[in-house]
Design an enzyme around this catalytic site. Sequence first.
Site, PDB file in Angstrom:
ATOM      1  CB  SER A  13      76.915  48.382 -40.783  1.00  0.00           C
ATOM      2  OG  SER A  13      76.250  47.656 -41.786  1.00  0.00           O
ATOM      3  CG  ASN A  14      78.213  45.827 -45.571  1.00  0.00           C
ATOM      4  OD1 ASN A  14      78.654  44.682 -45.487  1.00  0.00           O
ATOM      5  ND2 ASN A  14      76.917  46.097 -45.599  1.00  0.00           N
ATOM      6  CG  LEU A  85      70.712  53.341 -52.965  1.00  0.00           C
ATOM      7  CD1 LEU A  85      69.441  53.908 -52.344  1.00  0.00           C
ATOM      8  CD2 LEU A  85      70.642  51.823 -53.027  1.00  0.00           C
ATOM      9  CB  ILE A  88      78.585  52.353 -61.867  1.00  0.00           C
ATOM     10  CG1 ILE A  88      78.471  52.017 -60.369  1.00  0.00           C
ATOM     11  CG2 ILE A  88      80.012  52.752 -62.215  1.00  0.00           C
ATOM     12  CD1 ILE A  88      78.741  53.170 -59.416  1.00  0.00           C
ATOM     13  CG  ASN A 102      76.482  46.348 -55.660  1.00  0.00           C
ATOM     14  OD1 ASN A 102      76.566  47.088 -54.676  1.00  0.00           O
ATOM     15  ND2 ASN A 102      75.318  45.901 -56.110  1.00  0.00           N
ATOM     16  CG  HIS A 104      71.387  42.758 -54.469  1.00  0.00           C
ATOM     17  ND1 HIS A 104      70.845  44.018 -54.635  1.00  0.00           N
ATOM     18  CD2 HIS A 104      70.346  41.893 -54.433  1.00  0.00           C
ATOM     19  CE1 HIS A 104      69.520  43.905 -54.716  1.00  0.00           C
ATOM     20  NE2 HIS A 104      69.190  42.631 -54.597  1.00  0.00           N
ATOM     21  CG  ASP A 145      71.115  44.965 -58.113  1.00  0.00           C
ATOM     22  OD1 ASP A 145      72.111  45.447 -57.553  1.00  0.00           O
ATOM     23  OD2 ASP A 145      69.953  45.292 -57.831  1.00  0.00           O
ATOM     24  CD  GLU A 174      74.849  43.012 -46.834  1.00  0.00           C
ATOM     25  OE1 GLU A 174      74.236  43.067 -47.906  1.00  0.00           O
ATOM     26  OE2 GLU A 174      74.842  43.946 -46.009  1.00  0.00           O
TER      27      GLU A 174
HETATM   28  C1  GRF Z   1      73.685  46.414 -47.536  1.00  0.00           C
HETATM   29  O1  GRF Z   1      72.631  45.608 -47.108  1.00  0.00           O
HETATM   30  C2  GRF Z   1      74.045  46.087 -48.968  1.00  0.00           C
HETATM   31  O2  GRF Z   1      73.737  44.785 -49.350  1.00  0.00           O
HETATM   32  C3  GRF Z   1      73.231  47.041 -49.764  1.00  0.00           C
HETATM   33  O3  GRF Z   1      73.162  48.195 -48.968  1.00  0.00           O
HETATM   34  C4  GRF Z   1      73.279  47.870 -47.601  1.00  0.00           C
HETATM   35  C5  GRF Z   1      74.279  48.777 -46.964  1.00  0.00           C
HETATM   36  O4  GRF Z   1      74.247  48.670 -45.561  1.00  0.00           O
HETATM   37  N1  GRF Z   1      73.766  47.203 -51.072  1.00  0.00           N
HETATM   38  P1  GRF Z   1      75.275  49.460 -44.673  1.00  0.00           P
HETATM   39  O5  GRF Z   1      75.121  50.942 -44.978  1.00  0.00           O
HETATM   40  O6  GRF Z   1      76.645  48.962 -45.012  1.00  0.00           O
HETATM   41  O7  GRF Z   1      74.888  49.153 -43.260  1.00  0.00           O
END
Ligand code: GRF
Length: 192
Positions: A13-14, A85, A88, A102, A104, A145, A174
């Site tokens: 989604s991001n 996940l 790196i 990144n 978080h 992180d 986000e």
């Molecule tokens: C997000 O909540 C981000 O903070 C974390 O992974 C999630 C990814 O969500 N690192 P999406 O796949 O972008 O919906």
Amino acid sequence: MIHLAIFASGTGSNTQKIIDYFRYHSAVSVSLIVSNQPNAGVLSIAAKEGIPTLLLEKERFVRGDGYVPELQKRHIGFIVLAGFLWKIPSPLIAAWPGTIINIHPALLPKYGGKGMYGSRVHEAVLANAEKESGITIHYVDELYDHGNIIFQASCPIVEEDTPETLAQKIHLLEHVHYPLVIEKTVQLQNHR
Ligand code: GRF
């Protein structure tokens, strides 16, 4: 043009928000989606958007060349992690100094580190009866992180919150902030 690579392994989604934000941008383009999950939703997004993809194989990523030549061949200038996940590896960090970031889903330095991802983060925050949570956008170094923080935004926690409702609030934050912070950080690096 600065070519962004987004590393993501989830629903994406991001990633979708970042693609939308930079679709007609004059200086930044989302040029590659990198994933370690052949079935990740983010790869369907890439296909729909016509953005090239790169699927990572663990051994080569972790103990090999970190796919540095592959990314250089595609002229990647900035790397954005959005739900990626794996740690790196150092060849990548060395090849893109200060240009890997990144996001978080909590207020670091609390609730970060290996294994702290997805609903586990929100469960831990609620178990500690925190009054607020939020997002952290930070530079990536060789620890999970851990790199310098670029930006944080918070949201209140109410008594009725569950890991699911908290996750929704965090996702909203986000989606609003990540594209803007990416834009600013890319410009900053570019003017150095
Ligand atoms: C997000 O909540 C981000 O903070 C974390 O992974 C999630 C990814 O969500 N690192 P999406 O796949 O972008 O919906």
